[in-house]
Design a protein around this motif. Structure first.
Motif, PDB file in Angstrom:
ATOM      1  N   VAL A  71       0.840  -1.201   0.000  1.00 44.32           N
ATOM      2  CA  VAL A  71       0.000   0.000   0.000  1.00 44.32           C
ATOM      3  C   VAL A  71       0.873   1.249   0.000  1.00 44.32           C
ATOM      4  N   ARG A  72       1.904   1.238   0.837  1.00 43.68           N
ATOM      5  CA  ARG A  72       2.806   2.389   0.894  1.00 43.68           C
ATOM      6  C   ARG A  72       3.605   2.523  -0.401  1.00 43.68           C
ATOM      7  N   ARG A  73       4.109   1.396  -0.907  1.00 42.29           N
ATOM      8  CA  ARG A  73       4.966   1.432  -2.090  1.00 42.29           C
ATOM      9  C   ARG A  73       4.203   1.887  -3.321  1.00 42.29           C
ATOM     10  N   GLN A  74       2.959   1.428  -3.475  1.00 40.15           N
ATOM     11  CA  GLN A  74       2.161   1.733  -4.660  1.00 40.15           C
ATOM     12  C   GLN A  74       1.263   2.954  -4.485  1.00 40.15           C
ATOM     13  N   LYS A  75       1.335   3.590  -3.306  1.00 41.38           N
ATOM     14  CA  LYS A  75       0.510   4.767  -2.998  1.00 41.38           C
ATOM     15  C   LYS A  75      -0.983   4.467  -3.173  1.00 41.38           C
ATOM     16  N   ILE A  76      -1.371   3.299  -2.675  1.00 36.66           N
ATOM     17  CA  ILE A  76      -2.763   2.866  -2.776  1.00 36.66           C
ATOM     18  C   ILE A  76      -3.603   3.585  -1.720  1.00 36.66           C
ATOM     19  N   GLY A  77      -4.744   4.113  -2.152  1.00 37.25           N
ATOM     20  CA  GLY A  77      -5.632   4.809  -1.227  1.00 37.25           C
ATOM     21  C   GLY A  77      -7.006   4.184  -1.133  1.00 37.25           C
ATOM     22  N   SER A  78      -7.385   3.356  -2.142  1.00 35.73           N
ATOM     23  CA  SER A  78      -8.721   2.756  -2.169  1.00 35.73           C
ATOM     24  C   SER A  78      -8.605   1.283  -2.555  1.00 35.73           C
ATOM     25  N   VAL A  79      -9.483   0.469  -1.995  1.00 33.72           N
ATOM     26  CA  VAL A  79      -9.451  -0.964  -2.233  1.00 33.72           C
ATOM     27  C   VAL A  79     -10.861  -1.475  -2.502  1.00 33.72           C
ATOM     28  N   VAL A  80     -10.983  -2.387  -3.465  1.00 25.01           N
ATOM     29  CA  VAL A  80     -12.239  -3.094  -3.725  1.00 25.01           C
ATOM     30  C   VAL A  80     -12.007  -4.580  -3.476  1.00 25.01           C
ATOM     31  N   LEU A  81     -12.937  -5.215  -2.753  1.00 22.29           N
ATOM     32  CA  LEU A  81     -12.892  -6.661  -2.537  1.00 22.29           C
ATOM     33  C   LEU A  81     -13.751  -7.315  -3.616  1.00 22.29           C
ATOM     34  N   ALA A  82     -13.169  -8.233  -4.371  1.00 24.68           N
ATOM     35  CA  ALA A  82     -13.920  -8.847  -5.479  1.00 24.68           C
ATOM     36  C   ALA A  82     -13.494 -10.296  -5.666  1.00 24.68           C
TER      37      ALA A  82
END
Length: 293
Positions: A71-82
């Motif tokens: 999350v930190r490395r990719q600068k992820i701010g939002s997640v979807v569970l699918a």
């Protein structure tokens, strides 16, 4: 390009926690149409699609430490569970972060004994504790939601609507117990309830009952509804072409799903299969029988 409802809520880079089936890929392609470049976490032992062409990484569902680092490395701010997750993590497999340790310590019993909805609520809380926003797949891909009324050329008969009413009541009662989302009624009588084995296995049981001569009435209906109070960011009821094929093998007349709160996967293929096999697929509002026709 017009944004989908809720798409404006995507912050940072969007990630998809991908389980079994084609559903995660449908969400990923919908995200690209919105101008996003989703990062895909391929859940170990669950993700079964070809993710070439997408940035992705394999991840154990219990490995929060690796998730947080990515999350930190990719600068992820939002997640979807699918996608489907068939196996619950064992307690010894959990690798929490310091931020998630308290949430896990106070809820360990859920991993062993909690229902699916309770587990998903815990998962969402833990993920958000890691600083990401958890979105529903329908916020990225609203076109996957089923609407009221028939999807194909077939519509429910009066007998079908009685089965829909009976199965709807059973599905809602089942959902209140956090057990499953689906039920089958034949001849106005509930004959099967969805458990941990899932919809397809339930339909296989119905097919066995019919082949064994235990069902004297023809037809019948599968109904899938949200659990009362369900967090709609995960595990919405879904149907796809395989559901239609399995319903036909069970001798059913059709399928009813909750309008606006259930997912229709591979819609064009589903409609083609349903029309070819002579089944209806319709969106209903619980308590309104066959829904709008």
């Amino acid at each position: 390009m017009s944004a989908a409802p809720g798409a404006q809520e995507i912050i940072g880079r969007l990630a998809i926690l991908a389980g079994k089936g084609s559903f995660p890929r449908l969400v990923a392609h919908a995200a690209r149409k919105l101008g996003h470049d989703p990062f895909v976490f391929r859940i170990t032992g669950e993700a079964d699609q070809d993710w070439s062409g997408f940035d992705s990484s394999e991840l154990s569902i219990a490995d929060l430490a690796s998730f947080a680092a990515m999350v930190r490395r990719q600068k992820i701010g939002s997640v979807v569970l699918a996608g489907g997750i068939r196996r619950r993590p064992r307690l010894r497999e959990v690798r929490p972060t310091l931020r998630s340790l308290f949430a896990f310590a106070s809820s360990l019993g859920l991993l062993a004994s909690g229902g699916d909805d309770k587990i998903l609520r815990l998962a969402i809380a833990v993920l958000e504790n890691e600083g990401v926003r958890v979105l529903g797949a329908q916020q990225v891909a609203p076109n996957l939601l089923g609407q009221a009324g028939p999807l194909g050329s077939k519509i429910p008969s009066a007998a079908d609507r009685r089965d829909i009413e009976a199965a709807s009541g059973a599905a809602l009662a089942l959902g209140r117990l956090d057990i499953g989302q689906g039920a089958v009624a034949v001849g106005g009588r509930v004959i099967a309830l969805e458990g941990l084995e899932g919809t397809d296995a339930m339909l296989a049981r119905v097919a066995d009952l019919r082949q064994g001569g235990r069902l004297s009435s023809p037809g019948g209906v599968l109904v899938k509804l949200c659990k009362p109070g369900q967090d709609e960011r995960a595990d919405l009821p879904s149907v796809g072409p395989d559901t239609v094929t399995n319903a036909h093998a069970a001798g059913l007349s059709g399928i009813a799903i909750e309008a606006g709160r259930a997912l229709v996967l591979e819609r064009e293929q589903l409609v083609e299969v349903a029309d070819r096999l002579g089944l209806f697929v319709t969106g209903i509002e619980p308590g309104q029988g066959g829904g709008k026709q």
